[in-house]
Write a protein that holds these residues in place. Structure first.
Motif, PDB file in Angstrom:
ATOM      1  N   PRO A  17      20.661 -32.446  53.483  1.00 18.47           N
ATOM      2  CA  PRO A  17      19.244 -32.113  53.419  1.00 18.47           C
ATOM      3  C   PRO A  17      18.979 -30.623  53.656  1.00 18.47           C
ATOM      4  CG  PRO A  17      19.680 -33.494  55.328  1.00 18.47           C
ATOM      5  CD  PRO A  17      20.945 -33.421  54.543  1.00 18.47           C
ATOM      6  N   THR A  18      19.840 -29.984  54.451  1.00 19.09           N
ATOM      7  CA  THR A  18      19.705 -28.536  54.637  1.00 19.09           C
ATOM      8  C   THR A  18      19.959 -27.826  53.318  1.00 19.09           C
ATOM      9  OG1 THR A  18      20.294 -28.652  56.988  1.00 19.09           O
ATOM     10  CG2 THR A  18      20.592 -26.521  55.884  1.00 19.09           C
ATOM     11  N   ALA A  19      21.015 -28.218  52.612  1.00 20.07           N
ATOM     12  CA  ALA A  19      21.296 -27.620  51.302  1.00 20.07           C
ATOM     13  C   ALA A  19      20.150 -27.905  50.331  1.00 20.07           C
ATOM     14  CB  ALA A  19      22.615 -28.155  50.752  1.00 20.07           C
ATOM     15  N   HIS A  20      19.596 -29.098  50.397  1.00 17.00           N
ATOM     16  CA  HIS A  20      18.461 -29.488  49.560  1.00 17.00           C
ATOM     17  C   HIS A  20      17.289 -28.531  49.797  1.00 17.00           C
ATOM     18  CE1 HIS A  20      15.809 -33.241  48.371  1.00 17.00           C
ATOM     19  NE2 HIS A  20      15.278 -32.124  47.922  1.00 17.00           N
ATOM     20  N   ALA A  21      16.925 -28.324  51.065  1.00 18.61           N
ATOM     21  CA  ALA A  21      15.799 -27.454  51.407  1.00 18.61           C
ATOM     22  C   ALA A  21      16.069 -25.998  51.043  1.00 18.61           C
ATOM     23  CB  ALA A  21      15.482 -27.574  52.905  1.00 18.61           C
ATOM     24  N   VAL A  22      17.276 -25.521  51.335  1.00 16.83           N
ATOM     25  CA  VAL A  22      17.626 -24.126  51.044  1.00 16.83           C
ATOM     26  C   VAL A  22      17.634 -23.879  49.532  1.00 16.83           C
ATOM     27  CG1 VAL A  22      19.483 -22.406  51.172  1.00 16.83           C
ATOM     28  CG2 VAL A  22      18.890 -23.754  53.202  1.00 16.83           C
ATOM     29  N   MET A  23      18.270 -24.765  48.789  1.00 14.03           N
ATOM     30  CA  MET A  23      18.364 -24.560  47.340  1.00 14.03           C
ATOM     31  C   MET A  23      16.995 -24.687  46.683  1.00 14.03           C
ATOM     32  SD  MET A  23      20.620 -23.665  45.212  1.00 14.03           S
ATOM     33  CE  MET A  23      20.481 -23.341  43.463  1.00 14.03           C
ATOM     34  N   LEU A  32      14.251 -20.689  38.961  1.00 14.75           N
ATOM     35  CA  LEU A  32      15.153 -21.664  38.340  1.00 14.75           C
ATOM     36  C   LEU A  32      14.434 -23.009  38.233  1.00 14.75           C
ATOM     37  CD1 LEU A  32      18.681 -21.258  39.992  1.00 14.75           C
ATOM     38  CD2 LEU A  32      18.094 -20.906  37.600  1.00 14.75           C
ATOM     39  N   ASN A  33      14.402 -23.572  37.072  1.00 19.08           N
ATOM     40  CA  ASN A  33      13.759 -24.863  36.860  1.00 19.08           C
ATOM     41  C   ASN A  33      14.815 -25.962  37.007  1.00 19.08           C
ATOM     42  OD1 ASN A  33      11.956 -26.872  36.232  1.00 19.08           O
ATOM     43  ND2 ASN A  33      12.161 -26.578  34.028  1.00 19.08           N
ATOM     44  N   ILE A  34      15.019 -26.397  38.243  1.00 21.68           N
ATOM     45  CA  ILE A  34      16.031 -27.416  38.510  1.00 21.68           C
ATOM     46  C   ILE A  34      15.459 -28.494  39.415  1.00 21.68           C
ATOM     47  CG2 ILE A  34      18.056 -25.932  38.169  1.00 21.68           C
ATOM     48  CD1 ILE A  34      18.215 -25.534  41.165  1.00 21.68           C
ATOM     49  N   GLU A  35      16.013 -29.684  39.289  1.00 21.73           N
ATOM     50  CA  GLU A  35      15.670 -30.800  40.161  1.00 21.73           C
ATOM     51  C   GLU A  35      16.746 -30.887  41.228  1.00 21.73           C
ATOM     52  OE1 GLU A  35      15.349 -35.643  39.886  1.00 21.73           O
ATOM     53  OE2 GLU A  35      14.961 -34.475  38.082  1.00 21.73           O
ATOM     54  N   ILE A  36      16.320 -31.047  42.468  1.00 23.35           N
ATOM     55  CA  ILE A  36      17.255 -31.053  43.595  1.00 23.35           C
ATOM     56  C   ILE A  36      17.013 -32.295  44.440  1.00 23.35           C
ATOM     57  CG2 ILE A  36      18.027 -29.804  45.646  1.00 23.35           C
ATOM     58  CD1 ILE A  36      16.743 -27.277  44.216  1.00 23.35           C
ATOM     59  N   ASP A  37      18.113 -32.930  44.854  1.00 22.96           N
ATOM     60  CA  ASP A  37      18.023 -34.085  45.738  1.00 22.96           C
ATOM     61  C   ASP A  37      19.230 -34.052  46.663  1.00 22.96           C
ATOM     62  OD1 ASP A  37      17.083 -36.419  46.901  1.00 22.96           O
ATOM     63  OD2 ASP A  37      17.297 -37.653  45.114  1.00 22.96           O
ATOM     64  N   SER A  38      19.229 -34.936  47.642  1.00 17.43           N
ATOM     65  CA  SER A  38      20.362 -35.058  48.550  1.00 17.43           C
ATOM     66  C   SER A  38      20.541 -36.528  48.897  1.00 17.43           C
ATOM     67  CB  SER A  38      20.150 -34.219  49.815  1.00 17.43           C
ATOM     68  OG  SER A  38      18.964 -34.589  50.482  1.00 17.43           O
ATOM     69  N   CYS A 145      24.457 -21.509  48.592  1.00 19.54           N
ATOM     70  CA  CYS A 145      23.319 -21.645  47.670  1.00 19.54           C
ATOM     71  C   CYS A 145      23.078 -20.352  46.905  1.00 19.54           C
ATOM     72  CB  CYS A 145      22.066 -22.080  48.414  1.00 19.54           C
ATOM     73  SG  CYS A 145      22.063 -23.833  48.880  1.00 19.54           S
ATOM     74  N   ASP A 146      23.340 -19.202  47.529  1.00 21.03           N
ATOM     75  CA  ASP A 146      23.231 -17.935  46.805  1.00 21.03           C
ATOM     76  C   ASP A 146      24.231 -17.904  45.652  1.00 21.03           C
ATOM     77  OD1 ASP A 146      21.170 -16.920  48.383  1.00 21.03           O
ATOM     78  OD2 ASP A 146      22.525 -15.790  49.702  1.00 21.03           O
ATOM     79  N   GLY A 147      25.457 -18.308  45.936  1.00 19.96           N
ATOM     80  CA  GLY A 147      26.483 -18.344  44.890  1.00 19.96           C
ATOM     81  C   GLY A 147      26.158 -19.360  43.805  1.00 19.96           C
ATOM     82  N   LEU A 148      25.671 -20.516  44.212  1.00 17.64           N
ATOM     83  CA  LEU A 148      25.290 -21.549  43.251  1.00 17.64           C
ATOM     84  C   LEU A 148      24.129 -21.061  42.393  1.00 17.64           C
ATOM     85  CD1 LEU A 148      25.498 -24.415  42.088  1.00 17.64           C
ATOM     86  CD2 LEU A 148      24.127 -25.209  44.044  1.00 17.64           C
ATOM     87  N   SER A 149      23.165 -20.391  42.985  1.00 13.67           N
ATOM     88  CA  SER A 149      22.028 -19.844  42.228  1.00 13.67           C
ATOM     89  C   SER A 149      22.503 -18.859  41.174  1.00 13.67           C
ATOM     90  CB  SER A 149      21.041 -19.147  43.170  1.00 13.67           C
ATOM     91  OG  SER A 149      20.462 -20.069  44.060  1.00 13.67           O
ATOM     92  N   ARG A 150      23.422 -17.964  41.560  1.00 20.60           N
ATOM     93  CA  ARG A 150      23.974 -17.004  40.586  1.00 20.60           C
ATOM     94  C   ARG A 150      24.664 -17.738  39.439  1.00 20.60           C
ATOM     95  NH1 ARG A 150      24.813 -14.257  45.327  1.00 20.60           N
ATOM     96  NH2 ARG A 150      26.948 -14.962  45.574  1.00 20.60           N
ATOM     97  N   HIS A 151      25.432 -18.743  39.786  1.00 23.61           N
ATOM     98  CA  HIS A 151      26.130 -19.534  38.768  1.00 23.61           C
ATOM     99  C   HIS A 151      25.123 -20.185  37.803  1.00 23.61           C
ATOM    100  CE1 HIS A 151      28.919 -22.398  36.971  1.00 23.61           C
ATOM    101  NE2 HIS A 151      28.051 -23.361  37.293  1.00 23.61           N
ATOM    102  N   LEU A 152      24.078 -20.779  38.330  1.00 28.03           N
ATOM    103  CA  LEU A 152      23.084 -21.454  37.492  1.00 28.03           C
ATOM    104  C   LEU A 152      22.310 -20.457  36.640  1.00 28.03           C
ATOM    105  CD1 LEU A 152      21.803 -24.118  40.028  1.00 28.03           C
ATOM    106  CD2 LEU A 152      23.352 -24.475  38.101  1.00 28.03           C
TER     107      LEU A 152
END
Length: 157
Positions: A17-23, A32-38, A145-152
């Motif tokens: 849930p922390t990753a969910h909130a941060v991302m 970024l237009n993405i759907e996020i869940d945990s 999440c910073d790295g994942l954001s760059r990747h996306l």
């Protein structure tokens, strides 16, 4: 493009849930237009809010945990989500055993997006530790999440 992300830990009350909130926060900031869940591999706290210590550390940094509640990983998640990110090897292995073969390419370790992945491959479970563990986990998740954001973002080009 990966536009539906699922973060997975054991109980879905601390790390995922922390990753969910941060991302969710970071995606909104950069558009970024993405759907996020945990979800959790053993989400015995189904329907519960994230751990108060996760919320406390996250809200200090401006993250919103609204609408995030513990839930178990469902079989249909493997088909629905484009990327399923496990917080550690144990949960990755549980997901790998459950995942139908045609969707295994969607499973990844979340920390592969962290700059220190070669030496630090898992987000440790802070549940049984003190407040400092939650702070460290948040820092790891922010960097991941910073790295994942760059990747996306690169996928979007």
């Amino acid at each position: 493009m990966s536009n539906k992300l699922l973060f997975v830990c054991l109980g879905n009350i601390c790390r995922s849930p922390t990753a969910h909130a941060v991302m969710r926060h970071k995606a909104k900031l950069i558009g970024l237009n993405i759907e996020i869940d945990s979800a959790g591999t053993h989400a015995s706290d189904r329907g519960e809010k994230p751990d108060s210590r996760s919320i406390r550390e996250g809200t200090k940094q401006g993250y919103d945990f609204a609408q995030i509640h513990a839930r178990p990983v469902k079989d249909e998640d493997f088909k629905y989500f484009d990327l399923i990110l496990a917080m550690d090897q144990d949960n990755y292995q549980v997901l790998n055993r459950r995942c139908p073969p045609q969707y295994k390419h969607k499973l990844q370790l979340f920390m592969q997006y962290h700059p220190s992945f070669s030496s630090l491959q898992e987000v440790p479970d802070p549940y049984y530790g003190g407040a400092r563990g939650f702070e460290l986990v948040l820092q790891m998740i922010e960097a991941g999440c910073d790295g994942l954001s760059r990747h996306l973002e690169q996928q979007n080009l």
